[in-house]
Enzyme design. Sequence first.
Site, PDB file in Angstrom:
ATOM      1  N   GLU A 140      25.482  20.067  44.258  1.00  0.00           N
ATOM      2  CA  GLU A 140      26.830  20.478  43.559  1.00  0.00           C
ATOM      3  C   GLU A 140      27.496  18.995  43.836  1.00  0.00           C
ATOM      4  OE1 GLU A 140      28.437  23.890  46.008  1.00  0.00           O
ATOM      5  OE2 GLU A 140      26.295  23.686  46.600  1.00  0.00           O
TER       6      GLU A 140
ATOM      7  N   HIS B  35      35.099  28.396  46.428  1.00  0.00           N
ATOM      8  CA  HIS B  35      34.485  28.442  45.191  1.00  0.00           C
ATOM      9  C   HIS B  35      35.537  29.069  44.228  1.00  0.00           C
ATOM     10  CE1 HIS B  35      30.987  26.146  46.099  1.00  0.00           C
ATOM     11  NE2 HIS B  35      30.375  27.065  46.633  1.00  0.00           N
TER      12      HIS B  35
ATOM     13  N   HIS C 278      26.619  25.299  39.880  1.00  0.00           N
ATOM     14  CA  HIS C 278      26.056  25.871  41.107  1.00  0.00           C
ATOM     15  C   HIS C 278      24.645  26.364  40.860  1.00  0.00           C
ATOM     16  CE1 HIS C 278      25.643  27.383  45.257  1.00  0.00           C
ATOM     17  NE2 HIS C 278      26.837  26.873  45.418  1.00  0.00           N
TER      18      HIS C 278
END
Length: 349
Positions: A314, A104, A175
């Site tokens: 996501e 991420h 997220h």
Amino acid sequence: MKPENFQSIIDGKTVGIYFLKNANITMAVTNYGGRIVSLCTPDKNGKIADIVLGFKSIKEYIEANEPYHGAIIGRVANRIAKGQFSLERNTYELPINNGINHLHGGPKGFHNQVWNVKSISDFSIVLTYMSKDGEMGYPGNLNVLVQYELTDRNEVIITYKASTDKKTPVNLTNHAYFNLGGEGSGTINNHILTINADKFTAIDETLIPLGDNLNVENTPFDFRKPKKIGHDLNQQQNNQQLKNGLGYDHNFVLNKKNNKITPAATVIDPQSGRQMEVFTEEPGIQFYGGNFFDGSDIGKSEKTLKYREAFAMETQHFPDAPNQKLFSSIILSPGETYRTKTIFRFSIF
């Protein structure tokens, strides 16, 4: 939600909280990480609950065990194997922050940056951020714009745009962790899930793709027809993919004929009657079933955030794409515009 709990200075930049609303939904966003802090919606009896997990202050977001609550994720969502990729004969080294992999965007990814508030209204907020060349190891100065729009159709529309001055990988997502019964209301394993995908991406024990997209048929990953999230989790000890993901933490290959916005997933909570539909221009969606929540964080409801009491959807290009020759490229070049849209639509089932 007290605005004063979100008023702060981080990295010399002003942080605050901003509220969007329509006739049915109230949404709160902070420019720290571009996070969806709160999403309050009615159930079948008109009772309002906050269906997004989060915290009551910026301090709690900074100190949380789980760092990604509600945030914009970038420069690259999901994992990059061993924090390394090659581009134009150069090898780039990224920080390792998830076992042996990069996750991420790294520890100072977009989720831990203060975004600029370009505009704000009762129903929309536009955030911008300039990620400098070399930030978290990525090449190029990347200018990013993200808009959250709350519509009269009870939709949260997220629009992403980006441009760069050097070739660089880009894969943005949001997220938010959802529980359609409300934060702290218990397990999400009784939620009913449908995913518009004939295939999913197989992963190794570090959650890096093996390079194969497998058919969901006759596997626990077949959500083409509505099914309780927990229906097949009893197979976790015997199914290698469930074992590798510690449950569901996999990319699903959406059934798409082009890049237009198409249905991706539907989630229903039978008890509250809330329904969430996901539409996206992206080719994949990472379904995560809250496997790493351990009760160490306390949410807005003053309840601990426990194992499998939330899920994430996501929307994305596929994990580790810079290292996977069979996956579509996520490389953005100068002169191009990265542009994608995802919609979360809420209703009563």
